[in-house]
Structure formats: C-alpha cells, structure tokens
Design a protein around this motif. Sequence first.
Motif, PDB file in Angstrom:
ATOM      1  N   LEU A  74       5.441  -8.105  -9.671  1.00 15.91           N
ATOM      2  CA  LEU A  74       4.967  -8.942  -8.789  1.00 15.91           C
ATOM      3  C   LEU A  74       4.638  -8.255  -7.557  1.00 15.91           C
ATOM      4  O   LEU A  74       5.398  -7.899  -6.845  1.00 15.91           O
ATOM      5  CB  LEU A  74       5.912 -10.189  -8.749  1.00 15.91           C
ATOM      6  CG  LEU A  74       5.749 -11.199  -7.617  1.00 15.91           C
ATOM      7  CD1 LEU A  74       4.619 -12.139  -8.259  1.00 15.91           C
ATOM      8  CD2 LEU A  74       7.201 -12.212  -7.528  1.00 15.91           C
ATOM      9  N   LEU A  75       3.390  -8.318  -7.369  1.00 13.35           N
ATOM     10  CA  LEU A  75       2.687  -7.547  -6.042  1.00 13.35           C
ATOM     11  C   LEU A  75       2.320  -8.514  -5.118  1.00 13.35           C
ATOM     12  O   LEU A  75       1.308  -9.551  -5.511  1.00 13.35           O
ATOM     13  CB  LEU A  75       1.511  -6.729  -6.600  1.00 13.35           C
ATOM     14  CG  LEU A  75       0.601  -6.198  -5.616  1.00 13.35           C
ATOM     15  CD1 LEU A  75       1.666  -4.956  -4.936  1.00 13.35           C
ATOM     16  CD2 LEU A  75      -0.517  -5.140  -5.972  1.00 13.35           C
ATOM     17  N   LYS A  76       2.870  -8.459  -4.018  1.00 10.70           N
ATOM     18  CA  LYS A  76       2.755  -9.377  -2.912  1.00 10.70           C
ATOM     19  C   LYS A  76       1.560  -8.860  -2.030  1.00 10.70           C
ATOM     20  O   LYS A  76       1.582  -7.663  -1.674  1.00 10.70           O
ATOM     21  CB  LYS A  76       4.027  -9.650  -2.255  1.00 10.70           C
ATOM     22  CG  LYS A  76       4.975 -10.259  -2.769  1.00 10.70           C
ATOM     23  CD  LYS A  76       6.262 -10.922  -2.056  1.00 10.70           C
ATOM     24  CE  LYS A  76       6.031 -12.380  -1.751  1.00 10.70           C
ATOM     25  NZ  LYS A  76       7.215 -13.011  -1.114  1.00 10.70           N
ATOM     26  N   ARG A  77       0.866  -9.482  -1.493  1.00 11.12           N
ATOM     27  CA  ARG A  77      -0.261  -9.296  -0.539  1.00 11.12           C
ATOM     28  C   ARG A  77       0.303  -8.932   0.661  1.00 11.12           C
ATOM     29  O   ARG A  77       1.154  -9.167   1.411  1.00 11.12           O
ATOM     30  CB  ARG A  77      -1.080 -10.678  -0.468  1.00 11.12           C
ATOM     31  CG  ARG A  77      -2.380 -10.212   0.656  1.00 11.12           C
ATOM     32  CD  ARG A  77      -3.172 -11.576   0.703  1.00 11.12           C
ATOM     33  NE  ARG A  77      -4.425 -10.999   1.385  1.00 11.12           N
ATOM     34  CZ  ARG A  77      -5.312 -12.092   1.815  1.00 11.12           C
ATOM     35  NH1 ARG A  77      -5.271 -13.356   1.496  1.00 11.12           N
ATOM     36  NH2 ARG A  77      -6.425 -11.961   2.537  1.00 11.12           N
ATOM     37  N   GLY A  78      -0.191  -7.807   1.267  1.00 11.08           N
ATOM     38  CA  GLY A  78       0.256  -7.407   2.443  1.00 11.08           C
ATOM     39  C   GLY A  78       0.023  -8.118   3.754  1.00 11.08           C
ATOM     40  O   GLY A  78      -0.672  -8.977   3.769  1.00 11.08           O
ATOM     41  N   LEU A  79       0.946  -7.747   4.763  1.00  8.42           N
ATOM     42  CA  LEU A  79       0.805  -8.848   5.973  1.00  8.42           C
ATOM     43  C   LEU A  79      -0.677  -8.804   6.534  1.00  8.42           C
ATOM     44  O   LEU A  79      -1.123  -9.953   7.135  1.00  8.42           O
ATOM     45  CB  LEU A  79       1.563  -8.162   7.058  1.00  8.42           C
ATOM     46  CG  LEU A  79       3.142  -8.420   6.987  1.00  8.42           C
ATOM     47  CD1 LEU A  79       3.675  -7.888   5.657  1.00  8.42           C
ATOM     48  CD2 LEU A  79       3.679  -8.309   8.394  1.00  8.42           C
ATOM     49  N   SER A  90      -4.653  -2.346  -4.782  1.00 14.24           N
ATOM     50  CA  SER A  90      -3.341  -1.868  -4.879  1.00 14.24           C
ATOM     51  C   SER A  90      -2.607  -2.123  -6.407  1.00 14.24           C
ATOM     52  O   SER A  90      -2.038  -1.403  -7.107  1.00 14.24           O
ATOM     53  CB  SER A  90      -2.383  -2.696  -3.977  1.00 14.24           C
ATOM     54  OG  SER A  90      -2.501  -2.263  -2.659  1.00 14.24           O
ATOM     55  N   ALA A  91      -3.135  -3.394  -7.025  1.00 14.81           N
ATOM     56  CA  ALA A  91      -2.817  -3.555  -8.403  1.00 14.81           C
ATOM     57  C   ALA A  91      -3.290  -2.751  -9.246  1.00 14.81           C
ATOM     58  O   ALA A  91      -2.819  -2.285 -10.228  1.00 14.81           O
ATOM     59  CB  ALA A  91      -3.369  -4.882  -8.671  1.00 14.81           C
ATOM     60  N   GLU A  92      -4.519  -2.114  -8.850  1.00 14.93           N
ATOM     61  CA  GLU A  92      -5.052  -1.159  -9.923  1.00 14.93           C
ATOM     62  C   GLU A  92      -4.158   0.280 -10.042  1.00 14.93           C
ATOM     63  O   GLU A  92      -4.185   0.856 -11.139  1.00 14.93           O
ATOM     64  CB  GLU A  92      -6.488  -0.495  -9.245  1.00 14.93           C
ATOM     65  CG  GLU A  92      -7.574  -1.710  -9.592  1.00 14.93           C
ATOM     66  CD  GLU A  92      -7.808  -2.037 -10.941  1.00 14.93           C
ATOM     67  OE1 GLU A  92      -7.626  -0.990 -11.840  1.00 14.93           O
ATOM     68  OE2 GLU A  92      -8.641  -2.938 -11.298  1.00 14.93           O
ATOM     69  N   GLN A 150       0.702  -1.285   0.099  1.00 15.35           N
ATOM     70  CA  GLN A 150      -0.058   0.129  -0.027  1.00 15.35           C
ATOM     71  C   GLN A 150       0.927   1.290   0.031  1.00 15.35           C
ATOM     72  O   GLN A 150       0.414   2.325   0.481  1.00 15.35           O
ATOM     73  CB  GLN A 150      -0.990  -0.021   1.177  1.00 15.35           C
ATOM     74  CG  GLN A 150      -2.021  -1.091   0.953  1.00 15.35           C
ATOM     75  CD  GLN A 150      -2.813  -1.358   2.071  1.00 15.35           C
ATOM     76  OE1 GLN A 150      -2.566  -1.026   3.289  1.00 15.35           O
ATOM     77  NE2 GLN A 150      -4.395  -0.885   1.779  1.00 15.35           N
ATOM     78  N   ASN A 151       1.959   1.016  -0.477  1.00 16.43           N
ATOM     79  CA  ASN A 151       2.899   2.486  -0.633  1.00 16.43           C
ATOM     80  C   ASN A 151       2.353   2.795  -2.239  1.00 16.43           C
ATOM     81  O   ASN A 151       3.247   2.492  -3.105  1.00 16.43           O
ATOM     82  CB  ASN A 151       4.372   1.982  -0.589  1.00 16.43           C
ATOM     83  CG  ASN A 151       5.415   3.030  -0.780  1.00 16.43           C
ATOM     84  OD1 ASN A 151       4.981   4.225  -1.374  1.00 16.43           O
ATOM     85  ND2 ASN A 151       6.560   2.941  -0.523  1.00 16.43           N
TER      86      ASN A 151
END
Length: 268
Positions: free
Chosen positions: A128-133, A143-145, A112-113
């Motif tokens: 490659l976007l990893k899901r936040g904690l 976030s991908a959007e 979410q930066n």
Amino acid sequence: MQKNITLGTGLQIGGDSFVVMAGPCAVETRERLLAVADAVLAAGAVVLRGGAFKPRTSPFAFKGLGVPALEILAEAREQTGLPVVTELLDSTHAELVHEYADVVQIGARNMQNYSLLKHAGRAGKPVLLKRGLSATIQELLLSAEYILAEGNRQVILCERGVRGFDTATRNLFDLSAIPVVHGLSHLPILADPSHGTGHRDMVIPMARAAVAAGADGLLVEVHPNPERALSDGAQSLYPEQFERLMRETRIIVEAIGRRVAEPAGARA
C-alpha cells in the motif's frame, strides 16, 4: 484495464470490489487493539490497520511499540480473521514486518525512499503506497514503478492529502487524484480521509465524497477513546462513528454499481 489485487484470504481490491481498511493509527495496547479489531469487523471492515513503527514529526512523540505491536496485530488477525496492514518504516525491521503483515504500507514520508521501495518490491507482499506530502500524481505513479520493476505487481495506491496553505484542515484532500490515477494507471487507489482532513467531524463527509469519486476503498483511523490516543486522536473515529460511515458508504457504493467487500475468512 484496472488490475485486481488479491490478498491471501481471497479478498479482492479493485474492479467492482470496494474495500474498507480500519483501525488505530498506532497499536497502543493489546486490549485496545483487540477491541478495535472486533468493532471494525462487526461494522464491515475487511482489513485491520495499525502502526507498529511510527514516523513522527517530533522526536519526542510516541513512535509505536515496535515488534510487540506486530505480535498483537498477529493475535488480532487470529481472533478476527482480518488481514493486517502495517507500515514498513525502514529496512531495519523489514524482515519482521513482511513476516507479520498481509499488506505492507509505505507511508507518505517514504514515498520517494527508492531503496525501501525496491526492498518492498523484492519481498513480494502486497504494498500500500501512500502519496507523499508534496508529491505530484506523476511522482506517485513513478514511485509505484519502483515496486513494479522488482516484479511485485501487487501495488495499491493511496490518496491521503497533500500539503496546502489553509490551516482549516490538516492536508488538502485531493479527490481529483482518484479519477486521474484511474485514467493513467491500472492500479487500484484507496482514499484516506483521516489524514486527508485531520479532523474527526470531516472524515465521514469526505469518505462519502471519495466513494462517489471512484475510490477503490477507504483507509480509516478508529480508536475506542480518541481523546486518549497516543497519536492522531483528533482524526480518529469512535467505533459508533465508523459504523455510521460504513452504513452511508454502502449506500453510495451500491448506487454507483459496485459492491462492498465482505470479510473473507472472518469468524462467524
């Protein structure tokens, strides 16, 4: 309809293709990285992972070699033909990371930066976007959007576990996120059983489960000597364990009507 992401080597991620990305949590030395690169290629991985800049909870922990690690990753790519995925930690080294990486990873702590997401979107490299904690699936998709809105359609999601209350595992590996994402989005999603469990002996069983759940690939940590790893040794597989993971994964992938991607452009 699900979208296929195509890397410069011609490797497709998504659709019928199942990909495995593997390598150490962090690039530690040239010798170790090149040895791991050869090992994961021989076992069937199609992308080499390795951290150059590492976000760590403790300010005293190893934070990566930085720019020298990017150069070592480039040498490994030249040696094996494997494309490279490495993390973009902040905008300070964004130009260098985008120059060296074939796939730019946005880690869980930066999901979410939004300024960094927009920066990655404008750069045009696959992300490659990893899901936040502690992120919901909806927050991951939004976030991908941010990346997609900048004109970059090459986005790959990654389920790596969310924070739970049970200390038996490092995280709660949410395999249900895989079919949920497929139902809500056209983007491919990988599974990271290394961070999802935090324990070496759990990685292979959960990798098998992720394949059966419909993941488009795996992101796995592999180290030649995990006990001496400078980061995440407890969840890193030995090369021989990774070879076993690939054998078992291939059986499940083929049983559900998909195919394991073969190294594209790798040496004979």
